[in-house]
Design an enzyme around this catalytic site. Structure first.
Site, PDB file in Angstrom:
ATOM      1  N   THR A  36       0.828  -1.209   0.000  1.00 13.26           N
ATOM      2  CA  THR A  36       0.000   0.000   0.000  1.00 13.26           C
ATOM      3  C   THR A  36       0.858   1.252   0.000  1.00 13.26           C
ATOM      4  O   THR A  36       0.622   2.181  -0.788  1.00 13.26           O
ATOM      5  CB  THR A  36      -0.956  -0.006   1.201  1.00 13.26           C
ATOM      6  OG1 THR A  36      -1.940  -1.034   1.009  1.00 13.26           O
ATOM      7  CG2 THR A  36      -1.657   1.331   1.358  1.00 13.26           C
ATOM      8  N   ASN A  85      -5.295  -9.590  -7.741  1.00 11.65           N
ATOM      9  CA  ASN A  85      -5.316 -10.205  -6.421  1.00 11.65           C
ATOM     10  C   ASN A  85      -6.590 -10.992  -6.135  1.00 11.65           C
ATOM     11  O   ASN A  85      -6.630 -11.791  -5.200  1.00 11.65           O
ATOM     12  CB  ASN A  85      -5.134  -9.143  -5.335  1.00 11.65           C
ATOM     13  CG  ASN A  85      -6.153  -8.016  -5.445  1.00 11.65           C
ATOM     14  OD1 ASN A  85      -6.333  -7.435  -6.516  1.00 11.65           O
ATOM     15  ND2 ASN A  85      -6.819  -7.698  -4.355  1.00 11.65           N
ATOM     16  N   GLY A 145       6.326  -7.866   1.536  1.00 10.82           N
ATOM     17  CA  GLY A 145       6.951  -9.028   2.155  1.00 10.82           C
ATOM     18  C   GLY A 145       6.001 -10.073   2.686  1.00 10.82           C
ATOM     19  O   GLY A 145       6.282 -11.275   2.617  1.00 10.82           O
ATOM     20  N   THR A 171      13.096   5.910  10.724  1.00  9.92           N
ATOM     21  CA  THR A 171      14.065   4.891  11.129  1.00  9.92           C
ATOM     22  C   THR A 171      13.722   3.553  10.488  1.00  9.92           C
ATOM     23  O   THR A 171      12.591   3.080  10.564  1.00  9.92           O
ATOM     24  CB  THR A 171      14.069   4.749  12.663  1.00  9.92           C
ATOM     25  OG1 THR A 171      14.376   6.016  13.244  1.00  9.92           O
ATOM     26  CG2 THR A 171      15.107   3.729  13.103  1.00  9.92           C
ATOM     27  N   CYS A 228      -8.430  -6.315   1.687  1.00 10.04           N
ATOM     28  CA  CYS A 228      -8.536  -4.887   1.991  1.00 10.04           C
ATOM     29  C   CYS A 228      -9.964  -4.383   1.890  1.00 10.04           C
ATOM     30  O   CYS A 228     -10.261  -3.267   2.297  1.00 10.04           O
ATOM     31  CB  CYS A 228      -7.628  -4.084   1.052  1.00 10.04           C
ATOM     32  SG  CYS A 228      -5.884  -4.464   1.282  1.00 10.04           S
TER      33      CYS A 228
END
Length: 380
Positions: A70, A149, A199, A236, A323
């Site tokens: 996304t 999808n 991932g 980070t 989703c």
């Protein structure tokens, strides 16, 4: 438990969890810190980036780590629009994209951009001629997903890339989230400028992803801050997550070589058996579709009712995209294919991983037959 909802998310490999735990415990320093612990983290992050680049056959500096599909889609689409609005304000996509693409386009429409949604055929595949017909003088981006999808249709990405090669100011974005690890895609040969992967779709961890940006392509940053990820995506870095994702992709591509034929056999078995059940309609095309996705409807049943009936047997499947599955609306993808709304409302998606077995498929078919018979008796 039989898990047939791998397009929503996959179970992380145990080796991936081990990597995440080890890095989190022993190399928890901030990669931007000057001390030794920070340097160790930075080294691991660089190694993960190098491994992802090697596995995708691209350059190291073309890999940008993100939190998933996304975010990558949002950065690719909005970043392109904001950077290149001076040379055009028209974007092209298809009617069957992931919500993160569609909603990004709709948000840009509110900012004055024009969006063309190209139709698909009855198999959920876009025609090259429709893309070409939609191109205008001010077109700056074409965004097309590789594997749908919901139904698993494979788009002609290489042909679209060849077409767009003729238009120097148009960038080509591909959502590769569902295809990676199952359907190969050569980013160079397909002339892809921006590419999204996530991932958790290949047994990595949620919250990890990549945006590939071809060298020479410039897009605007959406997240300002400390300048991480070459100033494109500040914040980070999730070092442990990215190390784990690189390992997950390596293991998945290895399993693709070893297990793809078995996955195809399982899908073929499921298709044959489902077609024999009265009232079942298969929506996934027989050809030009991914090996892991099969979408079907059962006449007379709402999808959520049937999904819960399967869950009672310890089998997990889904309705539409994860989703949007809780909205209880007909699938945009199926409607765009010309499927009637009532039929689309009964659609169920099963999606495989390399860990699934033929025995599980046989149990699934038995459970479907039992549930159909039981629910039809109740409805009489």
């Amino acid at each position: 438990m039989i898990y047939f909802d791998n397009s929503s998310t996959t179970k992380p490999y145990s080796e991936v969890l081990d990597s995440f735990r080890k890095v989190s415990e022993e190399y928890f320093g901030n990669p931007s810190s000057l001390h030794g612990l920070g340097a160790q983290s930075e080294k691991l992050l660089s190694q993960a980036r190098e491994q992802m680049a090697r596995l995708l056959d691209v350059q190291i500096n073309e890999i940008y780590f993100t939190s998933g599909g996304t975010e990558s889609n949002n950065i690719a689409i909005k970043g392109t629009a904001l950077m290149h609005k001076g040379r055009g304000r028209h974007l092209i996509t298809t009617e069957i994209e992931h919500p993160s693409v569609r909603e990004s386009m709709e948000q840009l429409k509110e900012l004055g951009f024009r969006i063309t949604y190209v139709p698909v055929d009855q198999n959920g595949i876009v025609k090259l001629s429709e893309i070409e017909k939609a191109i205008c003088d001010d077109t700056i981006l074409v965004s097309v997903m590789h594997v749908n999808n919901e139904i698993g249709s494979i788009q002609p990405i290489q042909e679209i890339g060849q077409l767009l090669k003729q238009y120097s100011k148009i960038l080509f974005h591909v959502d590769f989230v569902q295809g990676i690890g199952k359907v190969p895609l050569d980013l160079r040969a397909s002339h892809v400028d921006l590419c999204t992967i996530s991932g958790h779709k290949f047994h990595g961890l949620k919250g990890t992803g990549v945006l590939y940006i071809r060298n020479g392509v410039k897009i605007s940053s959406l997240i300002s801050g400390g300048g991480q990820e070459w100033k494109l995506r500040s914040g980070t870095e999730n070092v442990a997550g990215m190390v784990a994702m690189a390992k997950a992709l390596r293991l998945t591509l290895q399993k693709q070589n070893e297990c793809l034929n078995n996955m195809l056999k399982i899908k073929d078995f499921l298709r044959r058996e489902l077609e024999m059940i009265e009232g079942v309609t298969i929506h996934t095309p027989a050809f030009q579709s991914a090996p892991h996705i099969l979408n079907f409807s059962i006449q007379g049943f709402k999808a959520e009712v049937f999904v819960h009936a399967l869950e009672e047997k310890g089998i997990f499947a889904s309705t539409t995209s994860a989703c949007s599955s809780k909205r209880q609306k007909a699938s945009n993808t199926l409607l765009a294919m010309g499927i009637p709304e009532e039929e689309a409302m009964s659609a169920i998606r099963i999606s495989l991983s390399y860990q699934n077995t033929l025995n599980e498929a046989e149990q699934f078919i038995a459970a479907v037959n039992e549930a159909v018979g039981r629910l039809r008796k109740v409805m009489k």
